[in-house]
Design a protein around this motif. Structure first.
Motif, mmCIF file in Angstrom:
data_model
loop_
_atom_site.group_PDB
_atom_site.id
_atom_site.type_symbol
_atom_site.label_atom_id
_atom_site.label_comp_id
_atom_site.label_asym_id
_atom_site.label_seq_id
_atom_site.Cartn_x
_atom_site.Cartn_y
_atom_site.Cartn_z
ATOM 1 N N ALA A 120 0.831 -1.205 0.000
ATOM 2 C CA ALA A 120 0.000 0.000 0.000
ATOM 3 C C ALA A 120 0.868 1.259 0.000
ATOM 4 C CB ALA A 120 -0.930 -0.007 1.208
ATOM 5 N N VAL A 121 1.964 1.236 0.762
ATOM 6 C CA VAL A 121 2.860 2.399 0.810
ATOM 7 C C VAL A 121 3.475 2.661 -0.558
ATOM 8 C CG1 VAL A 121 5.023 3.259 1.792
ATOM 9 C CG2 VAL A 121 3.326 2.187 3.269
ATOM 10 N N ALA A 122 3.744 1.614 -1.310
ATOM 11 C CA ALA A 122 4.285 1.793 -2.657
ATOM 12 C C ALA A 122 3.321 2.546 -3.553
ATOM 13 C CB ALA A 122 4.619 0.433 -3.267
ATOM 14 N N GLN A 123 2.030 2.386 -3.292
ATOM 15 C CA GLN A 123 1.023 3.092 -4.086
ATOM 16 C C GLN A 123 0.747 4.493 -3.539
ATOM 17 O OE1 GLN A 123 -0.246 1.752 -6.881
ATOM 18 N NE2 GLN A 123 0.975 -0.107 -6.537
ATOM 19 N N ASN A 124 0.775 4.615 -2.197
ATOM 20 C CA ASN A 124 0.484 5.905 -1.560
ATOM 21 C C ASN A 124 1.334 6.019 -0.294
ATOM 22 O OD1 ASN A 124 -0.542 8.264 -0.527
ATOM 23 N ND2 ASN A 124 -2.678 7.586 -0.467
ATOM 24 N N GLN A 125 2.333 6.886 -0.301
ATOM 25 C CA GLN A 125 3.260 7.000 0.818
ATOM 26 C C GLN A 125 2.619 7.614 2.061
ATOM 27 O OE1 GLN A 125 7.243 8.405 -0.012
ATOM 28 N NE2 GLN A 125 6.981 8.041 -2.217
ATOM 29 N N LYS A 126 1.456 8.192 1.949
ATOM 30 C CA LYS A 126 0.769 8.750 3.112
ATOM 31 C C LYS A 126 0.302 7.660 4.078
ATOM 32 C CE LYS A 126 -0.892 12.905 0.761
ATOM 33 N NZ LYS A 126 -2.088 13.706 0.353
ATOM 34 N N LEU A 127 0.277 6.423 3.623
ATOM 35 C CA LEU A 127 -0.152 5.304 4.466
ATOM 36 C C LEU A 127 0.976 4.766 5.345
ATOM 37 C CD1 LEU A 127 -2.251 3.341 1.822
ATOM 38 C CD2 LEU A 127 -3.111 4.790 3.660
ATOM 39 N N PHE A 128 2.178 5.327 5.208
ATOM 40 C CA PHE A 128 3.326 4.812 5.949
ATOM 41 C C PHE A 128 3.139 4.919 7.462
ATOM 42 C CE2 PHE A 128 7.550 5.365 7.862
ATOM 43 C CZ PHE A 128 8.141 4.184 7.461
ATOM 44 N N VAL A 129 2.679 6.065 7.935
ATOM 45 C CA VAL A 129 2.500 6.265 9.377
ATOM 46 C C VAL A 129 1.445 5.312 9.925
ATOM 47 C CG1 VAL A 129 1.828 7.926 11.161
ATOM 48 C CG2 VAL A 129 3.222 8.680 9.222
ATOM 49 N N GLY A 130 0.363 5.150 9.190
ATOM 50 C CA GLY A 130 -0.671 4.217 9.629
ATOM 51 C C GLY A 130 -0.157 2.794 9.717
ATOM 52 N N MET A 131 0.667 2.383 8.763
ATOM 53 C CA MET A 131 1.240 1.038 8.796
ATOM 54 C C MET A 131 2.136 0.858 10.025
ATOM 55 S SD MET A 131 3.869 -0.813 6.120
ATOM 56 C CE MET A 131 5.227 0.220 6.698
ATOM 57 N N ILE A 132 2.922 1.877 10.343
ATOM 58 C CA ILE A 132 3.822 1.798 11.495
ATOM 59 C C ILE A 132 3.029 1.679 12.791
ATOM 60 C CG2 ILE A 132 5.571 3.025 12.831
ATOM 61 C CD1 ILE A 132 6.551 1.831 10.201
#
Length: 202
Positions: free
Chosen positions: A164-176
């Motif tokens: 998902a982060v590869a498609q949209n980097q704004k999801l990085f914090v949520g993943m963490i």
């Protein structure tokens, strides 16, 4: 009539002999089992202060801590690693940033290693009671199974998260954040395992 009577007595004699053989075999097996039980290594040197079978449960707890935690760490590393390798084909610049799930999965194995070392040093041939043995068994299972659950959660979230982060980097914090809460499951098991490993009957 005499032939029938003779055959009947002969049949009875054979049945009686077979019964005696079976009874003798049963008595022999029972005697062998009792001798084997009396000479068992688990029962040699058995005393109320140091039961001979107590270290068995302690070592099982030590093994469970490391094995189950490493199962979880291996699954988390493999599952999230597949996702990182897949997304790295197109977004190789994000690979190092998305390596966090692999690191967090590896920490689960360290939890199990810490408890396994503590339990191994606490198992002694003298003064090791059933209370300590069962406490160590519970300690190993606590951190091991908690680590297994945490590793599975980290692997599944890491695999989907890095894609998902590869498609949209704004999801990085949520993943963490999701990974942190998944890692906390293993930390809960570590805390309980540390308490149980230092438990004393006094």
């Amino acid at each position: 009539a005499r032939v029938e009577t003779f055959s009947f007595h002969k049949k009875k004699t054979k049945e009686k002999q077979v019964g005696e053989v079976l009874q003798h075999t049963k008595r022999k097996k029972k005697k062998m089992f009792s001798e084997l039980l009396s000479s068992s290594l688990l029962l040699q040197g058995n005393t109320p202060e140091t039961p001979a079978a107590a270290p068995f449960f302690g070592f099982i707890g030590c093994t469970a801590a490391l094995v189950f935690a490493c199962f979880g760490a291996a699954y988390g590393t493999a599952k999230s690693g597949v996702g990182i390798a897949t997304m790295g084909i197109q977004r190789h610049d994000l690979v190092m940033r998305c390596i966090i799930p692999v690191v967090m999965a590896g920490v689960i194995g360290i939890y199990g290693l810490i408890i396994a070392v503590i339990l191994a040093t606490g198992i002694t041939p003298d003064g090791y009671t059933y209370f300590k043995a069962f406490a160590h068994l519970g300690s190993g299972l606590s951190v091991g199974l908690s680590g297994l659950a945490a590793g599975m959660a980290i692997g599944i979230v890491g695999d989907a998260g890095v894609r998902a982060v590869a498609q949209n980097q704004k999801l990085f914090v949520g993943m963490i954040l999701i990974l942190i809460f998944a890692e906390a499951l293993g930390l809960y098991g570590l805390i309980v395992a540390l308490i149980l490993s230092t438990k004393k009957s006094e």
